[in-house]
Design a protein around this motif. Structure first.
Motif, PDB file in Angstrom:
ATOM      1  N   ALA A  41       0.822  -1.210   0.000  1.00 19.66           N
ATOM      2  CA  ALA A  41       0.000   0.000   0.000  1.00 19.66           C
ATOM      3  C   ALA A  41       0.856   1.261   0.000  1.00 19.66           C
ATOM      4  O   ALA A  41       0.557   2.225  -0.701  1.00 19.66           O
ATOM      5  N   MET A  42       1.908   1.255   0.773  1.00 20.89           N
ATOM      6  CA  MET A  42       2.755   2.442   0.883  1.00 20.89           C
ATOM      7  C   MET A  42       3.636   2.653  -0.349  1.00 20.89           C
ATOM      8  O   MET A  42       3.980   3.780  -0.691  1.00 20.89           O
ATOM      9  N   LEU A  43       3.988   1.572  -1.027  1.00 22.55           N
ATOM     10  CA  LEU A  43       4.924   1.698  -2.143  1.00 22.55           C
ATOM     11  C   LEU A  43       4.281   1.483  -3.512  1.00 22.55           C
ATOM     12  O   LEU A  43       4.975   1.485  -4.514  1.00 22.55           O
ATOM     13  N   GLN A  44       2.964   1.306  -3.549  1.00 22.26           N
ATOM     14  CA  GLN A  44       2.268   1.055  -4.809  1.00 22.26           C
ATOM     15  C   GLN A  44       2.605   2.134  -5.834  1.00 22.26           C
ATOM     16  O   GLN A  44       2.946   1.851  -6.953  1.00 22.26           O
ATOM     17  N   ASP A  45       2.512   3.357  -5.418  1.00 22.55           N
ATOM     18  CA  ASP A  45       2.816   4.470  -6.311  1.00 22.55           C
ATOM     19  C   ASP A  45       3.628   5.480  -5.526  1.00 22.55           C
ATOM     20  O   ASP A  45       3.097   6.208  -4.714  1.00 22.55           O
ATOM     21  N   ARG A  46       4.915   5.517  -5.760  1.00 21.96           N
ATOM     22  CA  ARG A  46       5.795   6.392  -4.973  1.00 21.96           C
ATOM     23  C   ARG A  46       5.402   7.860  -5.078  1.00 21.96           C
ATOM     24  O   ARG A  46       5.685   8.648  -4.190  1.00 21.96           O
ATOM     25  N   ASN A  47       4.732   8.248  -6.144  1.00 27.22           N
ATOM     26  CA  ASN A  47       4.298   9.641  -6.261  1.00 27.22           C
ATOM     27  C   ASN A  47       3.262   9.983  -5.205  1.00 27.22           C
ATOM     28  O   ASN A  47       3.196  11.111  -4.736  1.00 27.22           O
ATOM     29  N   ASP A  48       2.421   9.011  -4.828  1.00 30.65           N
ATOM     30  CA  ASP A  48       1.408   9.260  -3.807  1.00 30.65           C
ATOM     31  C   ASP A  48       2.028   9.428  -2.423  1.00 30.65           C
ATOM     32  O   ASP A  48       1.464  10.084  -1.570  1.00 30.65           O
ATOM     33  N   VAL A  49       3.197   8.844  -2.207  1.00 27.80           N
ATOM     34  CA  VAL A  49       3.851   8.926  -0.903  1.00 27.80           C
ATOM     35  C   VAL A  49       4.224  10.365  -0.582  1.00 27.80           C
ATOM     36  O   VAL A  49       4.194  10.781   0.568  1.00 27.80           O
ATOM     37  N   THR A  50       4.521  11.143  -1.604  1.00 31.33           N
ATOM     38  CA  THR A  50       4.956  12.522  -1.367  1.00 31.33           C
ATOM     39  C   THR A  50       3.822  13.411  -0.877  1.00 31.33           C
ATOM     40  O   THR A  50       4.065  14.503  -0.393  1.00 31.33           O
ATOM     41  N   THR A  51       2.574  12.945  -0.981  1.00 37.37           N
ATOM     42  CA  THR A  51       1.457  13.768  -0.526  1.00 37.37           C
ATOM     43  C   THR A  51       1.329  13.766   0.988  1.00 37.37           C
ATOM     44  O   THR A  51       0.628  14.596   1.546  1.00 37.37           O
ATOM     45  N   GLY A  52       1.971  12.827   1.660  1.00 36.99           N
ATOM     46  CA  GLY A  52       1.940  12.779   3.109  1.00 36.99           C
ATOM     47  C   GLY A  52       0.690  12.154   3.681  1.00 36.99           C
ATOM     48  O   GLY A  52       0.450  12.216   4.870  1.00 36.99           O
ATOM     49  N   LYS A  53      -0.147  11.531   2.850  1.00 39.55           N
ATOM     50  CA  LYS A  53      -1.355  10.885   3.339  1.00 39.55           C
ATOM     51  C   LYS A  53      -0.987   9.570   4.030  1.00 39.55           C
ATOM     52  O   LYS A  53      -0.099   8.865   3.591  1.00 39.55           O
ATOM     53  N   GLN A  54      -1.684   9.280   5.108  1.00 43.79           N
ATOM     54  CA  GLN A  54      -1.439   8.039   5.836  1.00 43.79           C
ATOM     55  C   GLN A  54      -2.585   7.069   5.614  1.00 43.79           C
ATOM     56  O   GLN A  54      -3.724   7.476   5.446  1.00 43.79           O
ATOM     57  N   LEU A  55      -2.255   5.799   5.633  1.00 48.46           N
ATOM     58  CA  LEU A  55      -3.254   4.750   5.525  1.00 48.46           C
ATOM     59  C   LEU A  55      -3.372   4.085   6.881  1.00 48.46           C
ATOM     60  O   LEU A  55      -2.387   3.584   7.423  1.00 48.46           O
ATOM     61  N   THR A  56      -4.557   4.101   7.450  1.00 55.02           N
ATOM     62  CA  THR A  56      -4.791   3.465   8.739  1.00 55.02           C
ATOM     63  C   THR A  56      -5.621   2.212   8.508  1.00 55.02           C
ATOM     64  O   THR A  56      -6.693   2.283   7.899  1.00 55.02           O
ATOM     65  N   ILE A  57      -5.117   1.093   8.959  1.00 48.35           N
ATOM     66  CA  ILE A  57      -5.807  -0.178   8.797  1.00 48.35           C
ATOM     67  C   ILE A  57      -6.181  -0.697  10.176  1.00 48.35           C
ATOM     68  O   ILE A  57      -5.328  -0.872  11.040  1.00 48.35           O
ATOM     69  N   THR A  58      -7.470  -0.924  10.384  1.00 53.21           N
ATOM     70  CA  THR A  58      -7.959  -1.444  11.650  1.00 53.21           C
ATOM     71  C   THR A  58      -8.012  -2.961  11.565  1.00 53.21           C
ATOM     72  O   THR A  58      -8.727  -3.517  10.732  1.00 53.21           O
TER      73      THR A  58
ATOM     74  N   GLY B 243      -8.151   3.888  -2.524  1.00 50.76           N
ATOM     75  CA  GLY B 243      -7.862   3.956  -3.948  1.00 50.76           C
ATOM     76  C   GLY B 243      -6.518   3.354  -4.315  1.00 50.76           C
ATOM     77  O   GLY B 243      -5.918   3.731  -5.313  1.00 50.76           O
ATOM     78  N   ILE B 244      -6.070   2.405  -3.520  1.00 50.48           N
ATOM     79  CA  ILE B 244      -4.788   1.740  -3.766  1.00 50.48           C
ATOM     80  C   ILE B 244      -5.059   0.304  -4.175  1.00 50.48           C
ATOM     81  O   ILE B 244      -5.758  -0.423  -3.469  1.00 50.48           O
ATOM     82  N   GLU B 245      -4.515  -0.092  -5.320  1.00 46.47           N
ATOM     83  CA  GLU B 245      -4.689  -1.465  -5.756  1.00 46.47           C
ATOM     84  C   GLU B 245      -3.621  -2.333  -5.094  1.00 46.47           C
ATOM     85  O   GLU B 245      -2.431  -2.081  -5.228  1.00 46.47           O
ATOM     86  N   VAL B 246      -4.075  -3.324  -4.351  1.00 46.00           N
ATOM     87  CA  VAL B 246      -3.152  -4.187  -3.632  1.00 46.00           C
ATOM     88  C   VAL B 246      -3.701  -5.606  -3.623  1.00 46.00           C
ATOM     89  O   VAL B 246      -4.916  -5.807  -3.615  1.00 46.00           O
ATOM     90  N   GLU B 247      -2.805  -6.576  -3.688  1.00 46.31           N
ATOM     91  CA  GLU B 247      -3.184  -7.980  -3.577  1.00 46.31           C
ATOM     92  C   GLU B 247      -2.426  -8.572  -2.401  1.00 46.31           C
ATOM     93  O   GLU B 247      -1.198  -8.567  -2.388  1.00 46.31           O
TER      94      GLU B 247
END
Length: 102
Positions: A39-56, A96-100
């Protein structure tokens, strides 16, 4: 400015889950770490936005993962693993992250 996120290991995943009140075995920690890293490395361009993904993660004490009563209670790790996988995938879809997760 580019912000690079550190990939997590299974050991780090165990620590994160423990802080959230769950305990993961090695296989569950690998699943969590793989999903998080994907999820964090799917698209390195998205990482620069500083958004965090919280998974419960599901609570291991939930009756959904146990059968029997008293001393004959049995934990069902395969059910827990499936729910962890589903939680990771669900949160990634929402973000909006494609992950398997395997």
């Amino acid at each position: 400015m580019s912000v690079l996120r550190q990939q997590i290991t299974a050991s780090m995943a165990k620590d994160i889950a423990f802080k959230l009140g769950a305990e993961l075995n090695d296989e569950e920690a690998d699943i969590f770490a793989d999903g998080y890293n994907a999820a964090m490395l799917q698209d390195r361009n998205d990482v620069t936005t500083g958004k965090q993904l919280t998974i419960t993660l599901p609570d291991t004490s939930s009756k959904a993962f146990w059968s029997g009563t008293g001393r004959s209670e049995v934990f069902h790790p395969e059910t827990y693993k499936r729910r962890v996988k589903e939680a990771i995938e669900r949160h990634c879809v929402i973000a909006g992250i494609e992950v398997e997760v395997k």
